[in-house]
Design a protein around this motif. Structure first.
Motif, mmCIF file in Angstrom:
data_model
loop_
_atom_site.group_PDB
_atom_site.id
_atom_site.type_symbol
_atom_site.label_atom_id
_atom_site.label_comp_id
_atom_site.label_asym_id
_atom_site.label_seq_id
_atom_site.Cartn_x
_atom_site.Cartn_y
_atom_site.Cartn_z
ATOM 1 N N VAL A 148 -11.420 22.951 19.506
ATOM 2 C CA VAL A 148 -10.719 21.659 19.511
ATOM 3 C C VAL A 148 -9.934 21.555 18.206
ATOM 4 C CG1 VAL A 148 -10.957 19.154 19.595
ATOM 5 C CG2 VAL A 148 -12.487 20.616 20.949
ATOM 6 N N PHE A 149 -8.604 21.300 18.345
ATOM 7 C CA PHE A 149 -7.735 21.121 17.181
ATOM 8 C C PHE A 149 -7.110 19.726 17.242
ATOM 9 C CE2 PHE A 149 -8.027 25.693 17.474
ATOM 10 C CZ PHE A 149 -8.023 26.118 16.157
ATOM 11 N N ALA A 150 -6.817 19.203 16.046
ATOM 12 C CA ALA A 150 -6.157 17.886 15.931
ATOM 13 C C ALA A 150 -5.278 17.906 14.680
ATOM 14 C CB ALA A 150 -7.182 16.771 15.853
ATOM 15 N N VAL A 151 -4.070 17.322 14.814
ATOM 16 C CA VAL A 151 -3.129 17.237 13.680
ATOM 17 C C VAL A 151 -3.415 15.954 12.913
ATOM 18 C CG1 VAL A 151 -0.711 17.153 12.985
ATOM 19 C CG2 VAL A 151 -1.395 18.539 14.950
ATOM 20 N N GLU A 152 -3.719 16.110 11.616
ATOM 21 C CA GLU A 152 -4.026 14.942 10.792
ATOM 22 C C GLU A 152 -2.853 14.515 9.916
ATOM 23 O OE1 GLU A 152 -7.535 15.673 8.532
ATOM 24 O OE2 GLU A 152 -8.873 15.385 10.269
ATOM 25 N N ARG A 153 -2.018 15.464 9.462
ATOM 26 C CA ARG A 153 -0.913 15.089 8.591
ATOM 27 C C ARG A 153 0.225 16.093 8.731
ATOM 28 N NH1 ARG A 153 -3.478 14.967 4.084
ATOM 29 N NH2 ARG A 153 -2.786 16.955 3.217
ATOM 30 N N LEU A 154 1.446 15.583 8.577
ATOM 31 C CA LEU A 154 2.656 16.426 8.605
ATOM 32 C C LEU A 154 3.503 16.086 7.383
ATOM 33 C CD1 LEU A 154 4.647 18.436 9.921
ATOM 34 C CD2 LEU A 154 5.576 16.489 11.211
ATOM 35 N N SER A 159 12.529 22.907 2.321
ATOM 36 C CA SER A 159 12.554 24.290 2.815
ATOM 37 C C SER A 159 11.377 24.662 3.700
ATOM 38 C CB SER A 159 12.618 25.262 1.620
ATOM 39 O OG SER A 159 11.475 25.093 0.787
ATOM 40 N N ASN A 160 10.432 23.789 3.909
ATOM 41 C CA ASN A 160 9.267 24.136 4.733
ATOM 42 C C ASN A 160 8.582 22.875 5.235
ATOM 43 O OD1 ASN A 160 7.089 23.347 2.775
ATOM 44 N ND2 ASN A 160 8.096 24.910 1.538
ATOM 45 N N PHE A 161 7.645 23.142 6.148
ATOM 46 C CA PHE A 161 6.776 22.090 6.691
ATOM 47 C C PHE A 161 5.325 22.488 6.384
ATOM 48 C CE2 PHE A 161 10.539 22.202 9.338
ATOM 49 C CZ PHE A 161 10.884 20.875 9.477
ATOM 50 N N GLU A 162 4.515 21.499 6.205
ATOM 51 C CA GLU A 162 3.084 21.742 5.996
ATOM 52 C C GLU A 162 2.301 20.842 6.952
ATOM 53 O OE1 GLU A 162 -0.323 21.640 2.479
ATOM 54 O OE2 GLU A 162 1.814 21.620 1.969
ATOM 55 N N VAL A 163 1.508 21.488 7.780
ATOM 56 C CA VAL A 163 0.725 20.771 8.805
ATOM 57 C C VAL A 163 -0.761 20.914 8.461
ATOM 58 C CG1 VAL A 163 0.224 20.526 11.257
ATOM 59 C CG2 VAL A 163 2.492 21.294 10.518
ATOM 60 N N THR A 164 -1.442 19.779 8.396
ATOM 61 C CA THR A 164 -2.900 19.776 8.155
ATOM 62 C C THR A 164 -3.609 19.567 9.494
ATOM 63 O OG1 THR A 164 -2.588 18.875 5.938
ATOM 64 C CG2 THR A 164 -4.790 18.693 6.902
ATOM 65 N N LEU A 165 -4.483 20.531 9.845
ATOM 66 C CA LEU A 165 -5.206 20.497 11.126
ATOM 67 C C LEU A 165 -6.708 20.392 10.870
ATOM 68 C CD1 LEU A 165 -3.373 23.453 12.912
ATOM 69 C CD2 LEU A 165 -3.031 21.026 13.371
ATOM 70 N N ARG A 166 -7.393 19.778 11.833
ATOM 71 C CA ARG A 166 -8.869 19.803 11.857
ATOM 72 C C ARG A 166 -9.303 20.649 13.046
ATOM 73 N NH1 ARG A 166 -13.314 17.695 9.847
ATOM 74 N NH2 ARG A 166 -12.080 16.421 8.379
ATOM 75 N N ALA A 167 -10.100 21.675 12.734
ATOM 76 C CA ALA A 167 -10.588 22.594 13.771
ATOM 77 C C ALA A 167 -12.088 22.386 13.965
ATOM 78 C CB ALA A 167 -10.313 24.043 13.382
ATOM 79 N N GLU A 168 -12.499 22.301 15.206
ATOM 80 C CA GLU A 168 -13.918 22.126 15.552
ATOM 81 C C GLU A 168 -14.346 23.240 16.509
ATOM 82 O OE1 GLU A 168 -14.646 18.294 17.122
ATOM 83 O OE2 GLU A 168 -13.961 17.216 15.313
ATOM 84 N N ASN A 169 -15.557 23.733 16.266
ATOM 85 C CA ASN A 169 -16.151 24.765 17.126
ATOM 86 C C ASN A 169 -17.272 24.127 17.943
ATOM 87 O OD1 ASN A 169 -17.107 27.116 18.307
ATOM 88 N ND2 ASN A 169 -18.285 27.739 16.503
ATOM 89 N N PRO A 170 -17.036 23.801 19.210
ATOM 90 C CA PRO A 170 -18.087 23.157 20.012
ATOM 91 C C PRO A 170 -19.183 24.098 20.486
ATOM 92 C CG PRO A 170 -16.000 23.233 21.212
ATOM 93 C CD PRO A 170 -15.790 23.945 19.930
ATOM 94 N N THR A 171 -19.033 25.406 20.297
ATOM 95 C CA THR A 171 -20.071 26.350 20.739
ATOM 96 C C THR A 171 -21.289 26.195 19.844
ATOM 97 O OG1 THR A 171 -18.329 27.878 21.428
ATOM 98 C CG2 THR A 171 -20.569 28.742 21.297
ATOM 99 N N GLY A 209 -19.401 23.808 14.015
ATOM 100 C CA GLY A 209 -18.801 23.456 12.725
ATOM 101 C C GLY A 209 -17.474 22.744 12.883
ATOM 102 N N SER A 210 -17.047 22.092 11.786
ATOM 103 C CA SER A 210 -15.772 21.362 11.757
ATOM 104 C C SER A 210 -15.172 21.536 10.361
ATOM 105 C CB SER A 210 -15.991 19.877 12.075
ATOM 106 O OG SER A 210 -14.783 19.166 11.987
ATOM 107 N N ASP A 211 -13.901 21.998 10.308
ATOM 108 C CA ASP A 211 -13.244 22.262 9.023
ATOM 109 C C ASP A 211 -11.766 21.895 9.121
ATOM 110 O OD1 ASP A 211 -15.408 23.868 7.430
ATOM 111 O OD2 ASP A 211 -15.359 24.791 9.430
ATOM 112 N N LYS A 212 -11.147 21.758 7.942
ATOM 113 C CA LYS A 212 -9.712 21.507 7.844
ATOM 114 C C LYS A 212 -8.993 22.786 7.435
ATOM 115 C CE LYS A 212 -9.780 16.581 6.673
ATOM 116 N NZ LYS A 212 -9.350 15.557 5.676
#
Length: 288
Positions: A148-154, A159-171, A209-212
């Motif tokens: 499971v991924f979710a976008v928290e900030r853009l 010259s570039n973009f920076e995307v902050t994601l939260r990744a979760e492992n449901p297993t 687990g859940s991490d950014k």
């Protein structure tokens, strides 16, 4: 003068042979002159100790009992069989079987080889069945779940973009490590036009687990056709990532190809100081 003579038996001295303890050898007293006495004689010679009649011997004579001579004589036989001699004769079927083996030795060898091959095939089938059952159990017990991924900030820079994601492992029973897929892409598009592209950094997660994670994309908004200034309608963009996920639980390892697609609605794209995410929706999919 000499007196009358006595019989020689009366006057003769007693010798050792004529003592009362020993019965007389020649001379016998007539029994007709003696009175009749009750019989106290022991049983006759045929009354044996090993007879089947176990009743005690009478100690005194009784007039009501018949004399011992009336009891029929019982004989006992003893048969001795040696215990160390066992005579055994095999059945005739065994002799026929041995004769067949002597006549057809090659046929017997072929039968032995065919039996070995049959047993080997049976053992192989059983081993394959057990191995398949183990694999099936492991497949259901250690089955990865879609991340499971979710976008928290853009963040938009010149010259570039920076995307902050939260990744979760449901297993719950397997850890996972995300890496950039070979020949894979990480891109940000607006109306099917590329705004930027880059790579996904490595990320390791424990079970449940859940991490950014921060993803940097090189590009700009110059080539994008944006809505005119002052419009209140949000801009719709899409973030796509092709990743390789390695799940692991002890000796069990599973490799999965994951494609993540995120639909973003933002405001203030032309103003780098303020970018607001109105809505986001990320979907994951296994390719194998």
């Amino acid at each position: 003068m000499e007196g009358p003579r006595r019989p020689p038996s009366a006057t003769a001295p007693e010798s050792d042979d004529d003592k009362p303890d020993d019965p007389p050898s020649v001379w016998h007293r007539p029994t007709s002159s003696l009175p009749a006495l009750p019989s106290l004689d022991p049983p006759s010679h045929h009354w044996r100790n090993h007879s089947l009649n176990l009743s005690p011997l009478p100690t005194t004579s009784s007039p009501s009992l018949p004399p011992p001579d009336s009891i029929p004589e019982l004989e006992t036989y003893v048969v001795q069989v040696p215990r160390d001699q066992v005579y055994w004769t095999p059945p005739p079927e065994h002799a026929k079987y041995v004769e067949k083996r002597r006549k057809n030795p090659e046929k017997n060898k072929k039968k032995g080889c065919s039996k070995r091959l049959l047993w080997f095939f049976i053992i192989l089938v059983i081993f394959g069945f057990i191995l398949g059952a183990i694999i099936l159990i492991l497949h259901f017990a250690f089955n990865p779940t879609l991340p499971v991924f979710a976008v928290e900030r853009l963040t938009v820079k010149p010259s570039n973009f920076e995307v902050t994601l939260r990744a979760e492992n449901p297993t719950s029973n397997m850890g996972v490590r995300y890496m950039m897929k070979k020949n894979g892409v990480v891109s940000l598009t607006y109306k099917n036009k590329s705004l930027g592209g880059g790579t996904f950094p490595g990320l390791s997660q424990a079970a449940s687990g859940s991490d950014k994670v921060n993803v940097k994309l090189n590009g700009s908004t110059k080539n994008a056709v944006v809505q005119p200034r002052g419009s209140k309608l949000p801009l719709v963009m899409m973030l796509k990532m092709e990743l390789n996920a390695e799940y692991e639980a002890g000796p069990v390892k599973r490799n999965k190809e994951v494609v993540v697609t995120c639909d973003l609605k933002v405001k203030g794209l032309l103003d780098a100081k303020k970018v607001e995410i109105v809505s986001e929706n990320c979907e994951s999919e296994f390719k194998n």
